[in-house]
Design a protein around this motif. Structure first.
Motif, PDB file in Angstrom:
ATOM      1  N   VAL A 139     -18.503 -22.638  11.980  1.00  0.00           N
ATOM      2  CA  VAL A 139     -17.954 -21.715  10.981  1.00  0.00           C
ATOM      3  C   VAL A 139     -18.921 -21.408   9.845  1.00  0.00           C
ATOM      4  N   LEU A 140     -20.045 -22.093   9.787  1.00  0.00           N
ATOM      5  CA  LEU A 140     -21.004 -21.872   8.707  1.00  0.00           C
ATOM      6  C   LEU A 140     -21.681 -20.513   8.809  1.00  0.00           C
ATOM      7  N   ASP A 141     -21.797 -19.974  10.002  1.00  0.00           N
ATOM      8  CA  ASP A 141     -22.442 -18.685  10.224  1.00  0.00           C
ATOM      9  C   ASP A 141     -21.402 -17.571  10.113  1.00  0.00           C
ATOM     10  N   PRO A 142     -21.574 -16.646   9.181  1.00  0.00           N
ATOM     11  CA  PRO A 142     -20.608 -15.548   9.037  1.00  0.00           C
ATOM     12  C   PRO A 142     -20.405 -14.753  10.334  1.00  0.00           C
ATOM     13  N   ALA A 143     -21.458 -14.599  11.133  1.00  0.00           N
ATOM     14  CA  ALA A 143     -21.314 -13.876  12.409  1.00  0.00           C
ATOM     15  C   ALA A 143     -20.397 -14.634  13.358  1.00  0.00           C
ATOM     16  N   ASN A 144     -20.455 -15.948  13.342  1.00  0.00           N
ATOM     17  CA  ASN A 144     -19.549 -16.742  14.175  1.00  0.00           C
ATOM     18  C   ASN A 144     -18.107 -16.574  13.707  1.00  0.00           C
ATOM     19  N   ARG A 145     -17.918 -16.609  12.396  1.00  0.00           N
ATOM     20  CA  ARG A 145     -16.554 -16.436  11.869  1.00  0.00           C
ATOM     21  C   ARG A 145     -15.998 -15.077  12.291  1.00  0.00           C
ATOM     22  N   GLU A 146     -16.837 -14.059  12.243  1.00  0.00           N
ATOM     23  CA  GLU A 146     -16.416 -12.715  12.653  1.00  0.00           C
ATOM     24  C   GLU A 146     -16.083 -12.673  14.141  1.00  0.00           C
ATOM     25  N   ALA A 147     -16.830 -13.426  14.941  1.00  0.00           N
ATOM     26  CA  ALA A 147     -16.639 -13.424  16.397  1.00  0.00           C
ATOM     27  C   ALA A 147     -15.406 -14.212  16.828  1.00  0.00           C
ATOM     28  N   MET A 148     -14.902 -15.072  15.949  1.00  0.00           N
ATOM     29  CA  MET A 148     -13.736 -15.887  16.304  1.00  0.00           C
ATOM     30  C   MET A 148     -12.482 -15.042  16.200  1.00  0.00           C
ATOM     31  N   SER A 149     -12.154 -14.431  17.324  1.00  0.00           N
ATOM     32  CA  SER A 149     -10.991 -13.543  17.361  1.00  0.00           C
ATOM     33  C   SER A 149      -9.782 -14.303  17.882  1.00  0.00           C
ATOM     34  N   GLY A 150      -8.646 -13.679  17.797  1.00  0.00           N
ATOM     35  CA  GLY A 150      -7.433 -14.326  18.274  1.00  0.00           C
ATOM     36  C   GLY A 150      -6.880 -15.275  17.235  1.00  0.00           C
ATOM     37  N   VAL A 151      -6.206 -16.295  17.695  1.00  0.00           N
ATOM     38  CA  VAL A 151      -5.575 -17.271  16.815  1.00  0.00           C
ATOM     39  C   VAL A 151      -6.539 -18.429  16.598  1.00  0.00           C
ATOM     40  N   VAL A 152      -6.854 -18.694  15.335  1.00  0.00           N
ATOM     41  CA  VAL A 152      -7.748 -19.791  14.998  1.00  0.00           C
ATOM     42  C   VAL A 152      -6.903 -20.942  14.450  1.00  0.00           C
ATOM     43  N   VAL A 153      -7.031 -22.095  15.098  1.00  0.00           N
ATOM     44  CA  VAL A 153      -6.283 -23.284  14.702  1.00  0.00           C
ATOM     45  C   VAL A 153      -7.272 -24.316  14.173  1.00  0.00           C
ATOM     46  N   TRP A 154      -7.047 -24.737  12.957  1.00  0.00           N
ATOM     47  CA  TRP A 154      -7.869 -25.762  12.315  1.00  0.00           C
ATOM     48  C   TRP A 154      -7.171 -27.098  12.509  1.00  0.00           C
ATOM     49  N   LEU A 155      -7.805 -27.992  13.248  1.00  0.00           N
ATOM     50  CA  LEU A 155      -7.266 -29.332  13.451  1.00  0.00           C
ATOM     51  C   LEU A 155      -7.801 -30.230  12.343  1.00  0.00           C
ATOM     52  N   THR A 156      -6.909 -30.761  11.530  1.00  0.00           N
ATOM     53  CA  THR A 156      -7.332 -31.624  10.430  1.00  0.00           C
ATOM     54  C   THR A 156      -7.040 -33.079  10.759  1.00  0.00           C
ATOM     55  N   ALA A 157      -7.799 -33.952  10.138  1.00  0.00           N
ATOM     56  CA  ALA A 157      -7.585 -35.396  10.228  1.00  0.00           C
ATOM     57  C   ALA A 157      -8.390 -36.041   9.113  1.00  0.00           C
ATOM     58  N   SER A 158      -7.960 -37.197   8.694  1.00  0.00           N
ATOM     59  CA  SER A 158      -8.686 -37.921   7.658  1.00  0.00           C
ATOM     60  C   SER A 158     -10.047 -38.349   8.204  1.00  0.00           C
ATOM     61  N   PRO A 159     -11.005 -38.566   7.314  1.00  0.00           N
ATOM     62  CA  PRO A 159     -12.310 -39.056   7.779  1.00  0.00           C
ATOM     63  C   PRO A 159     -12.211 -40.333   8.615  1.00  0.00           C
ATOM     64  N   ASP A 160     -11.326 -41.252   8.241  1.00  0.00           N
ATOM     65  CA  ASP A 160     -11.174 -42.483   9.016  1.00  0.00           C
ATOM     66  C   ASP A 160     -10.635 -42.199  10.418  1.00  0.00           C
ATOM     67  N   THR A 161      -9.675 -41.265  10.512  1.00  0.00           N
ATOM     68  CA  THR A 161      -9.139 -40.900  11.817  1.00  0.00           C
ATOM     69  C   THR A 161     -10.224 -40.274  12.689  1.00  0.00           C
ATOM     70  N   VAL A 162     -10.975 -39.339  12.113  1.00  0.00           N
ATOM     71  CA  VAL A 162     -12.048 -38.691  12.875  1.00  0.00           C
ATOM     72  C   VAL A 162     -13.071 -39.726  13.317  1.00  0.00           C
ATOM     73  N   ALA A 163     -13.451 -40.629  12.410  1.00  0.00           N
ATOM     74  CA  ALA A 163     -14.437 -41.659  12.742  1.00  0.00           C
ATOM     75  C   ALA A 163     -13.973 -42.503  13.927  1.00  0.00           C
ATOM     76  N   GLY A 164     -12.679 -42.747  14.020  1.00  0.00           N
ATOM     77  CA  GLY A 164     -12.144 -43.525  15.131  1.00  0.00           C
ATOM     78  C   GLY A 164     -12.060 -42.754  16.434  1.00  0.00           C
ATOM     79  N   ARG A 165     -12.165 -41.438  16.359  1.00  0.00           N
ATOM     80  CA  ARG A 165     -12.031 -40.599  17.557  1.00  0.00           C
ATOM     81  C   ARG A 165     -13.364 -40.180  18.169  1.00  0.00           C
TER      82      ARG A 165
END
Length: 147
Positions: free
Chosen positions: A65-91
Motif C-alpha cells: 500500500v505504500l505505492d500510490p499506483a498499487n493503491r489505485e490498482a487495488m480495485s474491488g473490496v479491500v479488507v484490512w486484516l488487523t491484529a495486535s503486534p503480539d498476535t502478528v508476531a505469533g503468526r
C-alpha cells in the motif's frame, strides 16, 4: 485466510509475495539482500498491476500500500486484516522479513503498523479485527464480505 475464503467462494486466489518470488526465481529475503527494497517494491508493483481488475481474492504484503499506483490498482473490496503486534508476531516466521530485522519482532511490527495505519484506514472498505480468531473464522468473515 484469503486462500481459504477463495476456496469457499470458488474464486481464484493470488498471493503477491508468492508471485514476486516466482517471477524473480528467488525468495523475498534473497531479493532484498541482492537487489534491495526498491527492486522488491518494483516487482511487487508489477504483480499488483497485473492482478488489477481480476476477479478473486488477492493477498498483498503489508507494504504494497505504500505505492500510490498499487493503491489505485487495488480495485474491488479491500479488507484490512488487523491484529495486535503480539498476535502478528505469533503468526509469522520473522526469518526472511528484512523490515523486522534488528529489533524484537513485536516491536518491529508495531513500528510498521504505526507507519502504515493511516494508509490502511483510507484504503480499506472493511476492517476485520483478527485477534483471538482462528483461520476458519477469519476466512468465513472475509467470504461474507465478498457476498
Amino acid at each position: 485466510a484469503g486462500r481459504m475464503a477463495a476456496s469457499v467462494l470458488g474464486v481464484p486466489f493470488w498471493d503477491t509475495d508468492e508471485m514476486v518470488e516466482s517471477d524473480a526465481g528467488a525468495s523475498i529475503a534473497e531479493i532484498w539482500a541482492k537487489d534491495g527494497e526498491d527492486a522488491f517494491r518494483d516487482l511487487e508493483s508489477s504483480v499488483v498491476a497485473r492482478l488489477s481488475g481480476e476477479e478473486g481474492i488477492v493477498a498483498t504484503g503489508g507494504g504494497a500500500v505504500l505505492d500510490p499506483a498499487n493503491r489505485e490498482a487495488m480495485s474491488g473490496v479491500v479488507v484490512w486484516l488487523t491484529a495486535s503486534p503480539d498476535t502478528v508476531a505469533g503468526r509469522i516466521d520473522p526469518a526472511g522479513r528484512p523490515l523486522l530485522a534488528g529489533a524484537p519482532v513485536a516491536v518491529g511490527i508495531a513500528r510498521l503498523q504505526g507507519a502504515r495505519e493511516h494508509i490502511y484506514e483510507r484504503l480499506a472498505d472493511h476492517t476485520l479485527a483478527t485477534d483471538g480468531l482462528d483461520l476458519r473464522t477469519v476466512a468465513d468473515r472475509i467470504a461474507r464480505l465478498w457476498l
